[in-house]
Design an enzyme around this catalytic site. Structure first.
Site, PDB file in Angstrom:
ATOM      1  CD  GLN A  53     -59.117  21.575  56.124  1.00  0.00           C
ATOM      2  OE1 GLN A  53     -59.846  21.642  55.135  1.00  0.00           O
ATOM      3  NE2 GLN A  53     -58.365  20.773  56.570  1.00  0.00           N
ATOM      4  N   GLY A  56     -59.144  29.846  56.351  1.00  0.00           N
ATOM      5  CA  GLY A  56     -59.469  30.586  57.756  1.00  0.00           C
ATOM      6  C   GLY A  56     -59.424  30.057  59.030  1.00  0.00           C
ATOM      7  CG  HIS A  57     -59.536  26.544  61.794  1.00  0.00           C
ATOM      8  ND1 HIS A  57     -58.736  25.566  62.636  1.00  0.00           N
ATOM      9  CD2 HIS A  57     -60.506  26.773  62.905  1.00  0.00           C
ATOM     10  CE1 HIS A  57     -59.098  25.459  63.921  1.00  0.00           C
ATOM     11  NE2 HIS A  57     -60.366  26.007  64.132  1.00  0.00           N
ATOM     12  CG  PHE A  58     -56.794  30.073  63.331  1.00  0.00           C
ATOM     13  CD1 PHE A  58     -58.269  30.804  63.422  1.00  0.00           C
ATOM     14  CD2 PHE A  58     -56.717  28.965  64.077  1.00  0.00           C
ATOM     15  CE1 PHE A  58     -59.291  30.144  64.609  1.00  0.00           C
ATOM     16  CE2 PHE A  58     -57.751  28.679  65.165  1.00  0.00           C
ATOM     17  CZ  PHE A  58     -59.086  29.068  65.271  1.00  0.00           C
ATOM     18  CG  LEU A  63     -53.839  25.505  64.461  1.00  0.00           C
ATOM     19  CD1 LEU A  63     -54.187  25.951  65.873  1.00  0.00           C
ATOM     20  CD2 LEU A  63     -52.516  24.334  64.694  1.00  0.00           C
TER      21      LEU A  63
END
Length: 154
Positions: A53, A56-58, A63
């Site tokens: 994750q 893309g986050h971020f 986070l």
């Protein structure tokens, strides 16, 4: 499964995977450090930098998404349900049926450990209302009330 509610041995990854159907990358409980059948459970999740994750986050500021914290609390609740339910089935399936009052108070980043506690507020047959809190270093990161349901065979 547990006849003596005062006995709450810690659970490691292998035992957790025997109870939960989740697997990487969505298995969000690494260990259980204590529990009392039908009452409460304490669990932990080490947040690693290589989790998918974070691509893309971020990018550049990874986070843990809030929905992952809710899912981790739901998995802890499911573990409590499984450890508390006497059943002739090998592994009852507890599902998340609702989320109320979710609040996110602290950012969670790689390197953090999410310390979770779930407590049963009300239990009726196969439906449990559970309050959950997740902390990092003693600071509240997330809290919510979860409705968990034992899946029926019908």
């Amino acid at each position: 499964m547990n006849d003596n509610s005062n006995y709450s041995p810690p659970l490691g990854a292998a035992q957790i995977m025997r109870l939960l159907p989740h697997r990487y990358p969505l298995l969000l409980v690494d260990r259980v450090t204590g529990w009392e059948a039908g009452k409460w459970l304490e669990a932990h999740k080490a947040v690693a930098a290589n989790e998918p994750q974070f691509c893309g986050h971020f990018p550049g500021n990874p986070l843990l998404p809030g929905v992952y914290m809710i899912e981790a609390l739901a998995q802890a609740s499911a573990l409590l349900g499984m450890l508390s339910t006497s059943s002739d089935k090998p592994s009852p399936l507890w599902l998340l049926a609702g989320v109320d009052g979710a609040r996110f108070r602290r950012l969670v980043a790689p390197g953090d450990t999410l310390d979770m506690k779930v407590q049963v507020q009300r239990a009726r047959r196969s439906l449990w209302l559970v309050s959950g809190r997740a902390q990092v270093n003693g600071q509240l990161a997330c809290e919510a009330t979860l409705t968990c349901s034992l899946q029926s065979d019908g």
